[in-house]
Design an enzyme around this catalytic site. Sequence first.
Site, mmCIF file in Angstrom:
data_model
loop_
_atom_site.group_PDB
_atom_site.id
_atom_site.type_symbol
_atom_site.label_atom_id
_atom_site.label_comp_id
_atom_site.label_asym_id
_atom_site.label_seq_id
_atom_site.Cartn_x
_atom_site.Cartn_y
_atom_site.Cartn_z
ATOM 1 N N CYS A 100 -5.265 -24.297 -47.583
ATOM 2 C CA CYS A 100 -5.290 -23.280 -46.534
ATOM 3 C C CYS A 100 -5.899 -23.849 -45.238
ATOM 4 C CB CYS A 100 -6.033 -22.035 -47.017
ATOM 5 S SG CYS A 100 -5.659 -20.553 -46.058
ATOM 6 N N HIS B 236 -3.682 -20.805 -52.625
ATOM 7 C CA HIS B 236 -4.955 -20.660 -53.329
ATOM 8 C C HIS B 236 -4.666 -20.519 -54.820
ATOM 9 C CE1 HIS B 236 -7.547 -20.222 -49.836
ATOM 10 N NE2 HIS B 236 -6.656 -19.407 -49.296
#
Length: 511
Positions: free
Chosen positions: A332, A435
Site C-alpha cells: 500500500c 493487504h
Amino acid sequence: MVKQIMIQGTASDAGKSVLVAGLCRLFKNKGKQVVPFKSQNMSLNSFITVTGDEMGRAQVFQAEAAGVFPDVRMNPVLLKPTNDRQSQVIFMGAILDNMDAVTYHDFKQTLIPKIQAVYQSLADENDIIVLEGAGSPAEINLNDRDIVNMGMAKMVDAPVVLVADIDKGGVFASIYGTIMLLNEEERARIKGVIINKFRGDVALLQPGIDMIEELTNVPVIGVIPYANLQLEEEDSVSLSGKNYAPDSNALLDIAIICLPRISNFTDFHSLEIQPEISLRYIRNLADFGKPDLVIIPGSKNTLEDMAFLEESGLKKAIQNFAENAGKVIGICGGYQMLGQKMLDPNQVESRQLEIAGLGLLDTETIFLEQKRTTQITGVTHSGEAVEGYEIHMGETKRGESTSPFCKIKAVNGNEETHQDGAISANKNIIGTYIHGIFDNDVFLGNLFDELLTRKNQSIYPHEIINLKEHKEQEYDKLAALLEANIQMDQLEKIMKGEKICVSTQKPAIKE
C-alpha cells in the site's frame, strides 16, 4: 432481551480488546449468538468487509472469535489519525471528513442517536453484546462528551467491568485512581474488576485485592495469568515492545520499516507465527543490519513517512540494499514509496504537494480524494492464488520497465478484472495494494523458498502455519484461560443486572 457487558480499561493496552475477544469465544462455545461492539475506535489498523465498508481490525478479530462475519455496525465510528492534530473520521464504513480534535469533540454529539440505532439493530439480532471502551474512562477532560466509555455505557445502560494490567506495575493505584476520578453515577456502573497479565503466586496478590475491594467496594472477579498467546495486536503501543535485533538462530531475517504513521501492521501477523523466522521492526539506521527481506508497510501519511525515511537515513539504506540484489516488498503506502515520486495536489494526505520516492520501481502515484475500499481475489505474476483487501487513496501508474504483480479477478465478490501492483525487471522489488498478502499460504511458502535459495540454502523446511486455523486455536485457548480464571457466576449475575458483593473467596490462578 439482549444481555450486555462492557469492558473498560485503566489505560490503553490493558487488555480490553483481547478480553472482549475471549469472552466472545467463550459465549460462542456455550451456544450463544454473541457480537463485539466498540462505538468509536482510533486506529490505523483497519479492514474491509465483504460490502466494502472500512472498520477497525480489533472488532474484526473479535468477530472472528465470536464466529460471525465482521460487520461495520460492530465499529460504527473509526478515527484514523493523519497527523498529530487531525484524524480522518469514518462512520459506518464511509469517510465523513478530516477533523481536528476540537472540531470532532463538538461534532461527535450528533452521532449519538445514530450510534444508538446501530447498537439497537445488533441487540435485536443477538443474545449477547460484549462492548469495549477506549483508553481509560477517567479521561476527565473529555468525559462531558464521551461516546465510547461511560458515555456509551449510559446510552445502553450497560454494566462495566474494569480491566487493569498488572504487568506494567502500579495496578492498584491505576484501579483506585480510575474509579475515584469518575463521578458517582459512573462509579456505580463498575460492577467488577479483572486484573490482567499476572505472573507468580496469586496468594501474594490477595492482600492487595482485599484492600482495593475495601477501598472501592468493587469486587475483583478475576485474575488472568500472563499467557503467551499469538493474537493480533491492534494498539500501536504494542509496537514499542517489538524486536529490533535479529534472531541469529532463525533461517530468515525479515525487517519491517517501522514508519511513524504505520498502518495495518496486522499484515505481518502471519510472518510472526512461522517457525524459524525472525521478524523485527526497524526504527533507525543503526538497526538496519543485513536482512534477507525488507518490507515497507502501509502508512496513513505516505508523504510525511517518505520524508522520515529521507531524514533518518533509511532511504539510502534501502536503496543500497536493493542495489545489492536485496528483496524489497512494499504494501500500500510502502508500494507508493517504492516509486519515482508521489503527488498530492489536493493535499489529501499532507501539506506537501510532491515528494521523491525511493526510485526502486518505475511508478508514479497521485493521491485522490476518493478512497478505494475493496476485498479482492486474484493471481500473482508467478501463478499463486491470493486474496486480501485494499484501502488506499492513491492511484499508481506503472512505467514500461515494470510488470503487474497481480491480476485481480474479483472485487467484493463480483467478477472484475484489473491489474494490481508492480514488480521490477529483476523480480527483486515488489509493490502491491493488497493487504493480507502474507496470509496466503502458497505465496508465503514460495517467498520463503526464494529467500533461502538466494542464500544457497535448501527450501523452507516447515509447513506454513495457516493463519485462520492458528487463530481459531488461539481463540479457544484464550476462552479456556478466561473461563478458568474469571468467576463466571459473578459475571453472569452482572450481565443479568443482579447485585454482587465483595467476596472473601480468593481467586486461584489456573494455567
